[in-house]
Design a protein around this motif. Structure first.
Motif, PDB file in Angstrom:
ATOM      1  N   THR A 112       0.451   6.080   8.405  1.00 23.37           N
ATOM      2  CA  THR A 112       0.661   7.418   7.835  1.00 23.37           C
ATOM      3  C   THR A 112       1.837   7.408   6.858  1.00 23.37           C
ATOM      4  O   THR A 112       2.446   8.433   6.599  1.00 23.37           O
ATOM      5  CB  THR A 112       0.958   8.422   8.965  1.00 23.37           C
ATOM      6  OG1 THR A 112       2.086   7.926   9.717  1.00 23.37           O
ATOM      7  CG2 THR A 112      -0.216   8.602   9.894  1.00 23.37           C
ATOM      8  N   GLY A 113       2.164   6.221   6.344  1.00 25.78           N
ATOM      9  CA  GLY A 113       3.329   6.090   5.478  1.00 25.78           C
ATOM     10  C   GLY A 113       2.982   6.175   4.003  1.00 25.78           C
ATOM     11  O   GLY A 113       1.996   6.819   3.598  1.00 25.78           O
ATOM     12  N   ASN A 114       3.801   5.514   3.208  1.00 24.05           N
ATOM     13  CA  ASN A 114       3.737   5.650   1.747  1.00 24.05           C
ATOM     14  C   ASN A 114       2.424   5.152   1.145  1.00 24.05           C
ATOM     15  O   ASN A 114       1.817   5.835   0.313  1.00 24.05           O
ATOM     16  CB  ASN A 114       4.902   4.869   1.120  1.00 24.05           C
ATOM     17  CG  ASN A 114       6.232   5.474   1.508  1.00 24.05           C
ATOM     18  OD1 ASN A 114       6.437   6.668   1.353  1.00 24.05           O
ATOM     19  ND2 ASN A 114       7.131   4.661   2.039  1.00 24.05           N
TER      20      ASN A 114
ATOM     21  N   ALA B  18      -5.528  -1.091   6.038  1.00 26.00           N
ATOM     22  CA  ALA B  18      -4.377  -1.375   6.896  1.00 26.00           C
ATOM     23  C   ALA B  18      -3.125  -1.126   6.071  1.00 26.00           C
ATOM     24  O   ALA B  18      -2.728  -1.971   5.270  1.00 26.00           O
ATOM     25  CB  ALA B  18      -4.428  -2.812   7.401  1.00 26.00           C
ATOM     26  N   ALA B  19      -2.537   0.048   6.230  1.00 30.04           N
ATOM     27  CA  ALA B  19      -1.314   0.403   5.496  1.00 30.04           C
ATOM     28  C   ALA B  19      -0.150   0.303   6.462  1.00 30.04           C
ATOM     29  O   ALA B  19       0.500   1.297   6.803  1.00 30.04           O
ATOM     30  CB  ALA B  19      -1.441   1.806   4.905  1.00 30.04           C
ATOM     31  N   LEU B  20       0.073  -0.913   6.935  1.00 30.60           N
ATOM     32  CA  LEU B  20       1.013  -1.200   8.020  1.00 30.60           C
ATOM     33  C   LEU B  20       2.001  -2.271   7.585  1.00 30.60           C
ATOM     34  O   LEU B  20       1.671  -3.104   6.726  1.00 30.60           O
ATOM     35  CB  LEU B  20       0.232  -1.738   9.237  1.00 30.60           C
ATOM     36  CG  LEU B  20      -0.864  -0.834   9.810  1.00 30.60           C
ATOM     37  CD1 LEU B  20      -1.774  -1.633  10.743  1.00 30.60           C
ATOM     38  CD2 LEU B  20      -0.227   0.349  10.536  1.00 30.60           C
TER      39      LEU B  20
ATOM     40  N   CYS C 105      -3.124  -4.417   2.179  1.00 28.38           N
ATOM     41  CA  CYS C 105      -2.222  -4.250   1.030  1.00 28.38           C
ATOM     42  C   CYS C 105      -0.821  -4.751   1.352  1.00 28.38           C
ATOM     43  O   CYS C 105       0.129  -4.468   0.622  1.00 28.38           O
ATOM     44  CB  CYS C 105      -2.183  -2.784   0.605  1.00 28.38           C
ATOM     45  SG  CYS C 105      -1.438  -1.689   1.846  1.00 28.38           S
ATOM     46  N   SER C 106      -0.673  -5.499   2.449  1.00 29.68           N
ATOM     47  CA  SER C 106       0.669  -5.798   2.942  1.00 29.68           C
ATOM     48  C   SER C 106       1.378  -6.867   2.126  1.00 29.68           C
ATOM     49  O   SER C 106       0.755  -7.734   1.515  1.00 29.68           O
ATOM     50  CB  SER C 106       0.597  -6.244   4.406  1.00 29.68           C
ATOM     51  OG  SER C 106      -0.013  -7.509   4.489  1.00 29.68           O
ATOM     52  N   ASN C 107       2.688  -6.811   2.154  1.00 27.56           N
ATOM     53  CA  ASN C 107       3.520  -7.856   1.564  1.00 27.56           C
ATOM     54  C   ASN C 107       4.443  -8.415   2.637  1.00 27.56           C
ATOM     55  O   ASN C 107       5.320  -7.693   3.127  1.00 27.56           O
ATOM     56  CB  ASN C 107       4.334  -7.299   0.392  1.00 27.56           C
ATOM     57  CG  ASN C 107       3.490  -7.219  -0.862  1.00 27.56           C
ATOM     58  OD1 ASN C 107       2.692  -8.113  -1.140  1.00 27.56           O
ATOM     59  ND2 ASN C 107       3.643  -6.156  -1.624  1.00 27.56           N
TER      60      ASN C 107
HETATM   61  N1  LIG Z   1       5.578   1.012  -0.356  1.00 30.58           N
HETATM   62  C1  LIG Z   1       5.207   0.245  -1.370  1.00 30.58           C
HETATM   63  O1  LIG Z   1       5.583   0.476  -2.540  1.00 30.58           O
HETATM   64  C2  LIG Z   1       4.259  -0.892  -1.127  1.00 30.58           C
HETATM   65  C3  LIG Z   1       3.638  -1.489  -2.236  1.00 30.58           C
HETATM   66  C4  LIG Z   1       2.730  -2.534  -2.028  1.00 30.58           C
HETATM   67  C5  LIG Z   1       2.476  -2.970  -0.730  1.00 30.58           C
HETATM   68  N2  LIG Z   1       3.102  -2.385   0.320  1.00 30.58           N
HETATM   69  C6  LIG Z   1       2.786  -2.858   1.671  1.00 30.58           C
HETATM   70  O2  LIG Z   1       2.025  -1.839   2.296  1.00 30.58           O
HETATM   71  C7  LIG Z   1       2.260  -1.833   3.712  1.00 30.58           C
HETATM   72  C8  LIG Z   1       2.642  -0.422   4.115  1.00 30.58           C
HETATM   73  O3  LIG Z   1       3.809  -0.035   3.420  1.00 30.58           O
HETATM   74  P1  LIG Z   1       4.345   1.467   3.426  1.00 30.58           P
HETATM   75  O4  LIG Z   1       5.362   1.563   2.352  1.00 30.58           O
HETATM   76  O5  LIG Z   1       3.218   2.399   3.454  1.00 30.58           O
HETATM   77  O6  LIG Z   1       5.105   1.507   4.838  1.00 30.58           O
HETATM   78  P2  LIG Z   1       5.626   2.791   5.612  1.00 30.58           P
HETATM   79  O7  LIG Z   1       5.773   3.950   4.706  1.00 30.58           O
HETATM   80  O8  LIG Z   1       6.826   2.318   6.382  1.00 30.58           O
HETATM   81  O9  LIG Z   1       4.439   3.113   6.647  1.00 30.58           O
HETATM   82  C9  LIG Z   1       4.096   2.191   7.624  1.00 30.58           C
HETATM   83  C10 LIG Z   1       3.138   2.833   8.614  1.00 30.58           C
HETATM   84  O10 LIG Z   1       2.832   1.851   9.608  1.00 30.58           O
HETATM   85  C11 LIG Z   1       3.028   2.439  10.902  1.00 30.58           C
HETATM   86  N3  LIG Z   1       3.404   1.399  11.870  1.00 30.58           N
HETATM   87  C12 LIG Z   1       4.507   0.624  11.855  1.00 30.58           C
HETATM   88  N4  LIG Z   1       4.494  -0.215  12.907  1.00 30.58           N
HETATM   89  C13 LIG Z   1       3.370   0.046  13.590  1.00 30.58           C
HETATM   90  C14 LIG Z   1       2.795  -0.473  14.779  1.00 30.58           C
HETATM   91  N5  LIG Z   1       3.387  -1.469  15.464  1.00 30.58           N
HETATM   92  N6  LIG Z   1       1.629   0.045  15.213  1.00 30.58           N
HETATM   93  C15 LIG Z   1       1.019   1.046  14.535  1.00 30.58           C
HETATM   94  N7  LIG Z   1       1.508   1.585  13.391  1.00 30.58           N
HETATM   95  C16 LIG Z   1       2.673   1.091  12.938  1.00 30.58           C
HETATM   96  C17 LIG Z   1       4.133   3.447  10.716  1.00 30.58           C
HETATM   97  O11 LIG Z   1       4.068   4.371  11.749  1.00 30.58           O
HETATM   98  P3  LIG Z   1       5.371   5.225  12.196  1.00 30.58           P
HETATM   99  O12 LIG Z   1       5.602   6.208  11.075  1.00 30.58           O
HETATM  100  O13 LIG Z   1       4.946   5.835  13.455  1.00 30.58           O
HETATM  101  O14 LIG Z   1       6.508   4.258  12.308  1.00 30.58           O
HETATM  102  C18 LIG Z   1       3.715   4.042   9.361  1.00 30.58           C
HETATM  103  O15 LIG Z   1       2.724   5.007   9.530  1.00 30.58           O
HETATM  104  C19 LIG Z   1       3.386  -2.839   3.962  1.00 30.58           C
HETATM  105  O16 LIG Z   1       2.821  -4.031   4.457  1.00 30.58           O
HETATM  106  C20 LIG Z   1       3.994  -3.080   2.580  1.00 30.58           C
HETATM  107  O17 LIG Z   1       4.483  -4.397   2.429  1.00 30.58           O
HETATM  108  C21 LIG Z   1       3.994  -1.354   0.167  1.00 30.58           C
END
Ligand SMILES: NC(=O)c1ccc[n+]([C@@H]2O[C@H](COP(=O)([O-])OP(=O)(O)OC[C@H]3O[C@@H](n4cnc5c(N)ncnc54)[C@H](OP(=O)(O)O)[C@@H]3O)[C@@H](O)[C@H]2O)c1
Length: 227
Positions: free
Chosen positions: A8-10, A64-66, A90-92
């Motif tokens: 439910t994140g970014n 999988a946005a985790l 999409c993970s890094n």
């Molecule tokens: N943000 C970027 O600009 C970007 C760009 C490209 C790729 N990515 C990749 O995309 C992925 C997601 O990034 P994001 O920025 O969306 O992260 P985020 O905003 O921190 O959101 C992560 C989500 O994962 C959930 N989560 C964390 N640990 C968990 C677990 N053990 N079990 C179930 N759910 C869990 C979190 O839930 P809670 O809220 O309950 O903690 C949250 O909903 C990452 O792998 C990142 O490397 C990010």
């Protein structure tokens, strides 16, 4: 298309918002019911909140946005629900100093595939910041952003290609899942260039006509390179 979102994140918000607007049926799955509810409400368009398992069960494609550290554990837990589905990664896998945490081992995408062996894992959307994915559309200098996509299952690649277009981008065939680690390493390089060096990573590649030298559609480049 029915799309389940894990997280439910970014990235969940940035990508799924486009898919809701495109008319797909989106289920937002979170471990925190309040966050799932809040995000689904914010998205509107019929997006529904759910738990992680229900989101996985609902989707033909499951994003999988985790965080990298959580992805494989969640996929293992949900492996029955994910069987036969497209699992979009999409993970890094980056650590401090933009270090690749998978160095010397399987890529993050491969780890998801091992955790949920019945799923068709596809890697995409990892190269740009969430704010780029929020753009409507991500077009730079009049050109839609190109999104490399890696995976082994043709039908899964077609589905993800459609979702890339729904974001306003153009899919680019990046090869099989064995090449997903290259996308992850590219993200590590780009992010370090952008953040640590303030360098324009887009400037490091020549235009296609110059890229492979003479005989590869690159006469102009060949001529330039060879005087
Ligand atoms: N943000 C970027 O600009 C970007 C760009 C490209 C790729 N990515 C990749 O995309 C992925 C997601 O990034 P994001 O920025 O969306 O992260 P985020 O905003 O921190 O959101 C992560 C989500 O994962 C959930 N989560 C964390 N640990 C968990 C677990 N053990 N079990 C179930 N759910 C869990 C979190 O839930 P809670 O809220 O309950 O903690 C949250 O909903 C990452 O792998 C990142 O490397 C990010």
């Amino acid at each position: 298309m029915r799309i389940g979102v894990l997280g439910t994140g970014n990235m969940a918000q940035a990508l799924a918002t486009h898919w809701v607007r495109a008319g797909h049926e989106v289920v937002i799955g979170g471990r925190d019911a309040h966050k799932a509810e809040r995000l689904a409400t914010r998205m509107g368009g019929g997006a529904r909140p759910a738990g992680l398992r229900a989101a996985a069960e609902s989707g033909q494609v499951v994003l999988a946005a985790l965080p990298f550290g959580a992805g494989a554990d969640v996929a293992r837990e949900l492996r029955e629900a994910l069987a036969g589905k497209v699992l979009l990664d999409c993970s890094n896998p980056l650590g401090p100093g933009f270090r690749l945490l998978t160095e010397g081992g399987p890529s993050a995408a491969r780890r998801l595939a091992e955790a949920a062996p019945g799923a068709h894992v596809v890697k995409a959307f990892n190269l740009c910041h969430e704010d780029v994915w929020r753009m409507r559309p991500p077009v730079f200098d009049g050109r839609p952003l190109a999104v490399p996509v890696c995976g082994d299952d043709e039908a899964a690649l077609v589905r993800v290609g459609e979702l890339v277009r729904d974001v306003g981008c153009e899919p680019v065939a990046g090869g099989g899942l064995d090449r997903a680690g290259l996308l992850e390493a590219t993200a590590a390089l780009f992010i370090a260039l952008w953040v640590a060096e303030g360098a324009d990573a887009q400037a490091i590649a020549p235009p296609l006509a110059y890229a492979a030298g003479p005989g590869h559609g690159g006469e102009a480049g060949g001529a330039a390179a060879h005087g």
